[in-house]
Each structure stands twice: as C-alpha cells, then as structure tokens.
Design a protein around this motif. Structure first.
Motif, PDB file in Angstrom:
ATOM      1  N   GLU A  26       0.784  -1.090   0.233  1.00 25.52           N
ATOM      2  CA  GLU A  26      -0.301   0.080  -0.047  1.00 25.52           C
ATOM      3  C   GLU A  26       0.628   1.338   0.056  1.00 25.52           C
ATOM      4  O   GLU A  26       1.963   1.441   1.067  1.00 25.52           O
ATOM      5  CB  GLU A  26      -0.910   0.190   1.077  1.00 25.52           C
TER       6      GLU A  26
ATOM      7  N   LYS B 187     -10.243   3.785  -0.374  1.00 23.27           N
ATOM      8  CA  LYS B 187     -11.512   5.236  -0.798  1.00 23.27           C
ATOM      9  C   LYS B 187     -12.409   4.685   1.021  1.00 23.27           C
ATOM     10  O   LYS B 187     -13.284   5.401   1.380  1.00 23.27           O
ATOM     11  CB  LYS B 187     -12.353   5.101  -1.479  1.00 23.27           C
TER      12      LYS B 187
ATOM     13  N   TYR C 225     -25.116  -7.475   0.490  1.00 22.91           N
ATOM     14  CA  TYR C 225     -23.269  -7.038   0.604  1.00 22.91           C
ATOM     15  C   TYR C 225     -23.456  -9.235   0.954  1.00 22.91           C
ATOM     16  O   TYR C 225     -22.806  -8.596   1.720  1.00 22.91           O
ATOM     17  CB  TYR C 225     -22.926  -6.263   1.574  1.00 22.91           C
TER      18      TYR C 225
ATOM     19  N   ASP D  29     -12.854  -2.504  -7.462  1.00 25.47           N
ATOM     20  CA  ASP D  29     -14.206  -2.429  -7.139  1.00 25.47           C
ATOM     21  C   ASP D  29     -14.491  -2.279  -8.846  1.00 25.47           C
ATOM     22  O   ASP D  29     -15.579  -2.608  -9.599  1.00 25.47           O
ATOM     23  CB  ASP D  29     -15.040  -1.140  -6.795  1.00 25.47           C
TER      24      ASP D  29
HETATM   25  P1  FAD Z   1      -9.560   1.670  -3.176  1.00 24.73           P
HETATM   26  O1  FAD Z   1     -10.304   1.942  -2.166  1.00 24.73           O
HETATM   27  O2  FAD Z   1      -9.009   3.093  -4.660  1.00 24.73           O
HETATM   28  O3  FAD Z   1      -8.358   1.037  -3.197  1.00 24.73           O
HETATM   29  C1  FAD Z   1      -6.595   1.126  -3.628  1.00 24.73           C
HETATM   30  C2  FAD Z   1      -5.598   1.022  -2.751  1.00 24.73           C
HETATM   31  O4  FAD Z   1      -4.133   1.065  -3.981  1.00 24.73           O
HETATM   32  C3  FAD Z   1      -6.061   2.286  -2.488  1.00 24.73           C
HETATM   33  O5  FAD Z   1      -5.284   2.589  -0.979  1.00 24.73           O
HETATM   34  C4  FAD Z   1      -4.155   3.367  -2.850  1.00 24.73           C
HETATM   35  O6  FAD Z   1      -3.541   4.042  -2.313  1.00 24.73           O
HETATM   36  C5  FAD Z   1      -3.230   2.101  -3.415  1.00 24.73           C
HETATM   37  N1  FAD Z   1      -2.909   2.483  -4.926  1.00 24.73           N
HETATM   38  C6  FAD Z   1      -2.536   3.362  -5.288  1.00 24.73           C
HETATM   39  N2  FAD Z   1      -1.720   3.671  -6.097  1.00 24.73           N
HETATM   40  C7  FAD Z   1      -0.772   3.028  -5.320  1.00 24.73           C
HETATM   41  C8  FAD Z   1       0.142   2.372  -5.956  1.00 24.73           C
HETATM   42  N3  FAD Z   1       1.088   2.991  -7.095  1.00 24.73           N
HETATM   43  N4  FAD Z   1       1.106   1.326  -4.929  1.00 24.73           N
HETATM   44  C9  FAD Z   1       0.407   1.206  -4.369  1.00 24.73           C
HETATM   45  N5  FAD Z   1      -0.369   1.749  -3.298  1.00 24.73           N
HETATM   46  C10 FAD Z   1      -1.102   1.910  -4.057  1.00 24.73           C
HETATM   47  N6  FAD Z   1     -19.495   1.915  -0.621  1.00 24.73           N
HETATM   48  C11 FAD Z   1     -20.286   1.553  -0.164  1.00 24.73           C
HETATM   49  O7  FAD Z   1     -20.636  -0.184  -0.348  1.00 24.73           O
HETATM   50  N7  FAD Z   1     -21.047   1.665   0.262  1.00 24.73           N
HETATM   51  C12 FAD Z   1     -21.208   3.489   0.687  1.00 24.73           C
HETATM   52  O8  FAD Z   1     -21.914   4.120   1.303  1.00 24.73           O
HETATM   53  C13 FAD Z   1     -20.218   3.771  -0.074  1.00 24.73           C
HETATM   54  N8  FAD Z   1     -19.635   5.145   0.342  1.00 24.73           N
HETATM   55  C14 FAD Z   1     -18.682   5.705  -0.284  1.00 24.73           C
HETATM   56  C15 FAD Z   1     -18.506   7.947   0.050  1.00 24.73           C
HETATM   57  C16 FAD Z   1     -16.948   8.045  -0.701  1.00 24.73           C
HETATM   58  C17 FAD Z   1     -17.701   9.275  -0.581  1.00 24.73           C
HETATM   59  C18 FAD Z   1     -16.413   7.243  -1.006  1.00 24.73           C
HETATM   60  C19 FAD Z   1     -15.473   7.871  -1.956  1.00 24.73           C
HETATM   61  C20 FAD Z   1     -16.313   5.857  -1.963  1.00 24.73           C
HETATM   62  C21 FAD Z   1     -17.672   5.190  -1.287  1.00 24.73           C
HETATM   63  N9  FAD Z   1     -18.107   3.449  -1.680  1.00 24.73           N
HETATM   64  C22 FAD Z   1     -19.227   3.066  -0.869  1.00 24.73           C
HETATM   65  C23 FAD Z   1     -17.337   3.219  -2.558  1.00 24.73           C
HETATM   66  C24 FAD Z   1     -16.549   2.068  -1.853  1.00 24.73           C
HETATM   67  O9  FAD Z   1     -15.700   3.182  -0.839  1.00 24.73           O
HETATM   68  C25 FAD Z   1     -15.513   1.660  -2.374  1.00 24.73           C
HETATM   69  O10 FAD Z   1     -16.105   0.957  -3.843  1.00 24.73           O
HETATM   70  C26 FAD Z   1     -14.695   1.153  -2.153  1.00 24.73           C
HETATM   71  O11 FAD Z   1     -13.692   0.841  -0.793  1.00 24.73           O
HETATM   72  C27 FAD Z   1     -13.153   0.511  -3.591  1.00 24.73           C
HETATM   73  O12 FAD Z   1     -11.974  -0.383  -3.588  1.00 24.73           O
HETATM   74  P2  FAD Z   1     -11.159  -0.499  -3.567  1.00 24.73           P
HETATM   75  O13 FAD Z   1      -9.790  -1.791  -2.908  1.00 24.73           O
HETATM   76  O14 FAD Z   1     -11.367  -1.403  -4.970  1.00 24.73           O
HETATM   77  O15 FAD Z   1      -9.960   0.483  -4.199  1.00 24.73           O
END
Ligand code: FAD
Length: 508
Positions: free
Chosen positions: A49, A57, A80, A455
């Motif tokens: 990370e 997010k 979910y 996601d």
């Molecule tokens: P991310 O959480 O984006 O994780 C990607 C990770 O990769 C990050 O930690 C980032 O730092 C890391 N990264 C990036 N580049 C690099 C690199 N070069 N080297 C190493 N690491 C790197 N979902 C729901 O189900 N219910 C809700 O109520 C809801 N509300 C939300 C409200 C807001 C304001 C937001 C922004 C999102 C919300 N979501 C909600 C959506 C949900 O948060 C996301 O769909 C989910 O958390 C995405 O997870 P992910 O692991 O796919 O991506």
C-alpha cells in the motif's frame, strides 16, 4: 459468497509445491480481500500500500484534536453477501450497527420534515419494498406509484439480461422511454443516483439503478443498512491484515509501486518501487483504482484490446464533509437522503456510530455530490476552496434543519459550527455513465502472471465496498485456480468496437 470462501480452503487450496508468492498492489478493501483469500488458499500474498494508512476509499485518520476524518461516509447493506461473509469469517459481525429497516428522505417542500419507506418485519422481498412504497403517502400519488411499477417488473422477471440491456440508457432516458412520471425523478431517482454513483440521473446508466434494485429487492433484509461501529482502518482493515499475516502473508504500508517491468513475452518480470527497490514474485495483482492502473499500464499492454477497455472507464469526483456543531441537532439514528441539489446522503455520526458517540454535540458527515460538470453538476466544486464548499453546505443545511441551523432558529442564531473537515476524492468509483458496464474487464487478463482486482473490474455489484471485496475474491480465485492447473472462468468477451479499433491500430 460463502461457497467461494470455503473453496479457498478446499479444492482451491495449494499444496506446498503449488504455493505462489503473489504481490498485490493496493491496500484498499479489494487488495486486502484478495490477500486474505490467497493466504487461506496456501499462497504467500504481499500487499503493498502506497499510503501510511490502509483502506483506500475507506481510509480514515485523526486530526490534531483526535477526531476521525473519513474519506467517505460508508453504509453497509443486508444485500452485501461477500461483505457479510467477510465480517463473519473475521468474527467481527458485532461491529456492524444495524439500523431500523427503513429509508429516510428529507422533504423538499417541507423543510425540517422527513418521510420514510418503512419495511414491515415478516413480509418477504420484494413485497416488503412494494408495500413500503405504497404505504408512503408523502412522496408519490397512487397513480404515480402505479405508473412506476410496470417498467420495473421485467427487472424482477427477466433478471440480469434485461438489466444489462438498459446500460445504453441514462435513468432519465429510461423513464421517458417507458413513460414513467417525471416526478419519480425528483422524488426518488435523484437521491438514488447521487447515493449510488455521486452523479445525477441524466448522467447515470439505468443498469446501475436496476442492478441495485435487483440486489436489494431480492432479499428481505437487502436494503437494511448498517454503520461500522468506528473508523474503517482499525475496525475492518486491521482484522483483514491480521488474517493475512496469521496465514503467512504480509501487508506493508508506505510502499508505492512505480512500474510493472516486463519480460520479452509481455509478462511481468518484477515491480519497481518508487524507492528504486525491485520486488519479484510468481504472480502479480493490481488492486489500484482504474485511473491509477491506466497511468501505470506498461506501453506494450496499452495496445492490447483487453487493456484498451480501461480508456472507457474513469473515476468520478466526490467530496466528503464533516461538520462539528456546538450542540445536538435533530436526533436521527440513521442515514438520511438529503434530496438537496448539492448534497447526497448524510448522517449524524455522533448518534449513528459508537466510536463517534457524543450526547451533547453533533458531527454531521455528508457526501457532497454531484461536484463537477462530468457528474451532471453545474459547478466544478472539486476545484473550489474548502471554505467555499463548507459555506455552500451550511446554506443547504439551513434549509434541512430550519429550526436548528441559521437565523430562523428560535434563538435567531442557531447551532454554531465549531470546526469542519473536507476530504476531496477527485477520482473515486468509476463513473457509471451509460454504456460503460460492458468495458469492465475480467479479473483474468491476457498476461499469464498478471491479474486485476478492484471495485471497477467485472463483477455483479457496482463500484462499492461489496464490489471491491468480490473483485478481490475473484482475483484470488483466478490465481489459486491457475496454481492448481484448474480451469478458470476465462477472459470476459471484449466489445466489438474495441476489437475493431485495435485491428485498425495494428493494421496501420
Ligand atoms: P481503493 O479503495 O481505491 O484502493 C486502492 C488502493 O491502492 C488505495 O489504498 C491506494 O492508496 C492504493 N494505491 C494506488 N496507487 C498505488 C501504488 N502506485 N502503489 C501502491 N498502492 C497504490 N461503497 C459502499 O458500498 N457504500 C457506501 O456507502 C459508499 N460510500 C462512499 C462514499 C465516498 C465518499 C466514497 C469515495 C466511496 C464510497 N463507497 C461506498 C465506495 C467504496 O469506498 C469503494 O468502492 C471501495 O472502497 C473501493 O475499494 P478498492 O479496494 O477497489 O479501491
């Protein structure tokens, strides 16, 4: 969901000779879920990370007063399955604070008042939802309710096929095509679109609304909502990390990956870290957001139709706001749909979430959306200063809480804002505008030692926490199956327009 989980410890379980070292880039929910299931399948996952906090997010951190600042206000739903399964596997189900099964909407014409869709206990899905709408007297008239149902019925009868076919239409296009009354948009779809994807209904694909309805309506408790009992990095990401480490994997922070370095056959040779370090592994997984993956995509891959699909996907901007007041506002222990043009959902976290409980002062957390013209808004809020964003929000709150905020309050002053925090995410979940769903790539890629998670990859849930966990789990399934020489689901079909573009490109 439970069946796939069990497979990691049974038929997908690697023997010591089949064990792979797997580097996972990204410590959001998807990367962590992927790591958890790979470790359970006998592999050695290493989650890298970039930041000093896990969760992406869902990440959160403390301000100088010790108050938590969250990237987003997050709600968990009964529908979910993979997330619920994960909580149960981690033995942390008691951390979900379930709220009464209803939806609360602020009344646009009656400031300060709310109306609800109440789900009656004991009535099965989807009848409970139909009844919840029928019994609500304040939002839609009976003829409007009756006109709304027929266009939505094929969703329940034909299922996913019908849902997928609606992806070329925006919510507003769909409504017009099927003669749904305009008021449904104002009363229901605007708040739904903003809550699901932070955009307005004229920009949102109808497939998103139908997918959400289909998932939520098929389960009796599908729409029941829960808040986590505290900040996500400690209360959810940490147990995921512990589970990975207990089973022989690693989760490392402050590890920014710079580049995927390729072999001659375009497979990944190693990764190059921002600090110059090289990390080798048997398998590599990207669990970064689509916009980051596009930037990091090695040049030879950008010519492949599979990776060209990513050009059609991009993250949508959103802003999360925290407002601390000097007193307790109207005490609602639930999520509220603001139905304001600037705001989406909000909650008084001093009431809804155990770690943030405060009996005397409210902390309202709000999602500000849409916040740019690409999301259907008129103003590019994401480029504005925090103070401008908070001022606009406070104006809206004067309307939502007329008896408590602003000059109309009985004391002529209203609740005082003690402090605020604004978190901007310029690229959050992928923008589910019409016609995008078909470009979401499978977790399996044409590169033999590279798999996608996140996601935004193809899975039956939207860009959401559930989608992130499922995307990570499916990526773990691909790697585990390959390690055992088992058949995988294969690559998802790539749309004809991408294939045509790619053949023109290679013919030049
Ligand atoms: P991310 O959480 O984006 O994780 C990607 C990770 O990769 C990050 O930690 C980032 O730092 C890391 N990264 C990036 N580049 C690099 C690199 N070069 N080297 C190493 N690491 C790197 N979902 C729901 O189900 N219910 C809700 O109520 C809801 N509300 C939300 C409200 C807001 C304001 C937001 C922004 C999102 C919300 N979501 C909600 C959506 C949900 O948060 C996301 O769909 C989910 O958390 C995405 O997870 P992910 O692991 O796919 O991506």
């Amino acid at each position: 969901a439970g069946d796939l989980s069990k497979r990691f410890a049974t038929d997908l379980k690697a023997s010591p000779e089949q064990k792979k070292k797997v580097v996972i880039v990204g410590g959001g929910l998807s990367g962590l879920a992927c790591g958890k299931y790979l470790a359970e399948a006998g592999h050695e996952p290493i989650v890298l990370e970039a930041r000093d906090v896990l969760g992406g997010k869902v990440s959160a951190w403390k301000d100088k007063d010790g108050d938590w600042i969250e990237t987003g206000l997050h709600i968990f739903f009964g529908a979910y399955p993979n997330m619920m399964n994960l909580f149960s596997e981690l033995d942390i189900e008691d951390r979900l604070q379930w709220k009464v099964h209803k939806m609360i909407f602020a009344m646009q014409e009656l400031p300060g008042e709310f109306t609800t869709f109440d789900f009656i206990k004991g009535i099965p899905a989807p009848l409970n939802f139909g009844l919840a709408i029928l019994l609500n007297q304040k939002m839609l008239t009976l003829p409007e309710k009756l006109q709304t149902a027929p266009p939505l019925l094929p969703m329940l009868i034909e299922g996913q096929d019908f849902i997928d076919k609606q992806d070329e239409l925006s919510v507003t296009d769909f409504m017009r095509k099927y003669g749904m009354p305009e008021r449904i948009n104002e009363e229901v779809f605007i708040s739904m679109a903003k809550a699901l994807d932070f955009i307005d209904p004229d920009k949102l694909s109808m497939t998103v609304v139908l997918t959400a309805m289909n998932r939520f309506l098929n389960e009796t408790d599908g729409l029941q909502m829960a808040f986590l009992d505290g900040n996500q990095p400690d209360r959810l990401c940490e147990p995921m990390k512990q589970s990975i480490e207990k089973n022989g994997g690693k989760v490392l922070m402050k590890q920014r990956v710079k580049e995927w370095v390729l072999n001659e056959d375009d497979s990944v040779k190693h990764i190059l870290m921002a600090n110059g370090e090289v990390i080798e592994a048997d398998e590599f997984i990207s669990a970064v957001p689509v916009d980051v993956m596009k930037r990091m995509c090695p040049e030879p891959w950008t010519k492949m139709p599979f990776f060209q699909q990513m050009k059609q996907l991009e993250g949508i901007p959103v802003i999360n706001i925290h407002l601390w007041f000097d007193r307790k506002l109207q005490n609602v222990d639930h999520l509220c749909f603001s139905r304001s043009p600037l705001l989406s959902v909000y909650a008084d976290m001093s009431t809804t979430c155990k770690e943030y409980y405060d009996e005397e002062k409210s902390m309202i957390e709000l999602v500000f959306a849409p916040c740019s013209p690409i999301a259907g808004g008129k103003t590019n809020w994401i480029a504005k200063s925090n103070q401008e964003i908070v001022d606009a929000t406070m104006k809206e709150l004067e309307r939502l809480f007329p008896l408590e905020i602003g000059k109309k309050a009985p004391d002529g002053v209203g609740a005082k804002l003690l402090k605020h925090a604004v978190v901007k995410t310029p690229r959050s979940v992928y923008a589910a505008v019409p016609g995008r769903n078909k470009y979401r790539p499978s977790q399996e890629t044409p590169i033999k030692n590279f798999t996608l998670a996140g996601d935004w990859t193809s899975q039956k849930f939207l860009g959401s926490m559930e989608g992130a966990v499922l995307g990570g789990k499916l990526a773990a399934e691909v790697v585990s199956a390959k390690a055992k020489g088992m058949k995988t689901a294969g690559l998802k079909k790539i749309n004809d327009d991408i294939m045509a573009e790619a053949s023109t490109f290679s013919g030049q």
